[in-house]
Design an enzyme around this catalytic site. Structure first.
Site, PDB file in Angstrom:
ATOM      1  N   ASP A 244     -26.988  38.353   8.993  1.00 59.01           N
ATOM      2  CA  ASP A 244     -26.378  39.350   8.118  1.00 59.01           C
ATOM      3  C   ASP A 244     -25.014  39.701   8.709  1.00 59.01           C
ATOM      4  OD1 ASP A 244     -25.600  41.629   6.727  1.00 59.01           O
ATOM      5  OD2 ASP A 244     -27.634  42.451   6.609  1.00 59.01           O
ATOM      6  N   HIS A 245     -23.960  39.377   7.981  1.00 63.42           N
ATOM      7  CA  HIS A 245     -22.614  39.565   8.522  1.00 63.42           C
ATOM      8  C   HIS A 245     -22.247  41.038   8.661  1.00 63.42           C
ATOM      9  CE1 HIS A 245     -19.047  37.721   9.978  1.00 63.42           C
ATOM     10  NE2 HIS A 245     -19.144  36.624   9.260  1.00 63.42           N
TER      11      HIS A 245
END
Length: 456
Positions: free
Chosen positions: A428-429
């Site tokens: 998850d950036h």
């Protein structure tokens, strides 16, 4: 005297279950806490014990039917009451009130009625949806405040305004997403509880009928055509399959994910596995246990990836509950190794064996499949090298490992044949940037190549 046992609360916001298998039939004699039925929720198959003893008078639902939480599951005639099915029907028609029975207090095998333990995070001062102090009802998605009965300014009596009974957060979310006013619904659940079916019925009723289309005849194969094993069927998406579909759809909708990968010389990993297997012959130490140990070590070094996104906050967790993918006859499941950061490689191996055996037997409990903080996916078992998996919401990352095969590899300037695999990290950036993700993957890859570094 009769006792009706309703489907108990299965936890995790679950509102219904499918009857998989009845273990008793009408006329059978059952004892307190005897398993009477196996049901499947959106999480797992669960044995349900009956808290009453007596004779089975009625089974409420055949195998394959869906029963809502709080709705009748089985009716038992107590031995001392000498109740027959006919007299039970007479009482039911007459509206006789069913006598209460204390029963055993047990609810589900593996759960019971004791207070559940586990780590739950709640913001200080926060009030759960649908609850408020001093008996009031909190406002929020799918809820309204409860007005106390009394009189208005003119002295006219004011009727009590009841809040809609919506227990499940899934139901509240479904109603909010589709602009359904749950206060206007008549709940079909026990005590007027609004169920998912009630909301879905309201959504369906609000849809504008589509214009009639010309009916196109269904194409059929010419006579004598071989089917070649192709299927012509419709498979309902329900139970664990539906839960997985909903979770993955939500992941794709909410998580801005990215993937990075690297080729790794796993010769050292395989050598370490063989040495551990020889040193601990009473334990099944496999590659997955070593990968789990390395995965956890990486999370201790890069805790940003052991996190969840909660609104505008990043929640970094002080423990590692490691999920791992396991293929079974019932499909793909993800058992969870709790407190994996406290376990040795051999202890991780033992826990993996235990959970895999439960998964293949269809005996995983709800606690065995929830609460994960990071997932390890060994898709190399499918004979593939790489993948870009979907993150297991609400986790923030997943480490994938491809097949380990012989490949040419340069070692100290010389070409040789080594055991090589590809490792990929989908993350998850929002929880970290590429530098953290790359640092984690490199840390893991280095220890796959040189497991002795774990001792440092």
């Amino acid at each position: 005297m009769t006792s009706v046992f309703n489907l108990p609360d299965l936890g995790e916001g679950l509102t219904e279950a499918e009857v998989l298998e009845w273990r008793v039939a009408v006329g059978d004699t059952v004892g307190i806490d005897q398993i009477v039925v196996v049901v499947e929720t959106a999480k797992a198959a669960v044995d349900v014990p009956c808290p009453y003893a007596g004779t089975v008078l009625e089974l409420h639902g055949a195998a394959g039917s869906v029963v809502d939480v709080g709705k009748p599951l089985i009716t038992i005639g107590s031995p001392d009451g000498k109740v027959t099915p006919d007299t039970y029907r007479d009482e039911e028609r007459a509206g006789a009130k069913e006598p209460e029975s204390k029963g055993s207090g047990n609810v589900l095998v593996g759960y019971g009625t004791a207070e559940m333990t586990g780590r739950r995070r709640r913001r200080l001062g926060a009030v759960p949806a649908g609850h408020a102090p001093n008996g009031a009802t909190a406002t929020g998605a799918g809820t309204t405040a409860t007005a106390a009965p009394g009189v208005n300014g003119t002295g006219t009596a004011v009727a009590e305004k009841r809040a809609p009974l919506v227990i499940s957060p899934i139901v509240r979310r479904l109603a909010a997403d589709n602009a359904v006013d749950v206060a206007a619904l008549a709940g079909s659940g026990l005590g007027g509880i609004v169920t998912r079916r009630d909301v879905e019925s309201a959504i369906e009723a609000a849809r504008v009928p589509a214009p009639a289309l010309a009916v196109v005849p269904r194409a059929t194969a010419p006579a004598g055509t071989r089917r070649l094993g192709l299927l012509d069927e419709r498979v309902p998406i329900k139970g664990q399959l539906k839960a997985m579909a909903d979770r993955l759809t939500r992941s794709r909708r909410e998580i801005p994910d990215a993937t990075t990968w690297v080729d790794v010389d796993a010769t050292g990993l395989m050598n370490a596995k063989n040495e551990l297997a020889a040193g601990y012959p009473d334990h099944k130490v496999g590659v997955l246990a070593l990968l789990a140990r390395i995965t956890v070590a990486g999370l201790l070094r890069y805790p940003q990836l052991n996190a969840q996104v909660d609104g505008d906050e990043l929640v970094r967790l002080p423990y590692v509950n490691l999920g791992f993918a396991a293929q079974t006859e019932r499909g793909l499941v993800v058992p969870v190794i709790r407190d994996a950061h406290l376990l040795s490689t051999v202890e991780l191996a033992d826990e993996i064996v235990r959970l895999v055996e439960l998964a293949r037997a269809g005996r995983l409990g709800l606690a065995d499949m929830t609460g994960g903080t990071f997932t390890l996916n060994n898709y190399g078992g499918y004979g593939v090298d790489g993948s870009t998996p979907i993150i297991n919401h609400p986790e923030a990352a997943m480490l994938g490992v491809g097949r380990i095969i012989d490949k040419p590899w340069v070692v100290d300037g010389q070409l040789s044949v080594r055991k090589v695999t590809q490792m990929g990290l989908t993350f998850d950036h929002r929880v970290c940037d590429g530098g953290v993700a790359g640092g984690y993957l490199r840390y893991v890859a280095d220890r796959v190549e040189r497991p002795m570094l774990l001792l440092g």
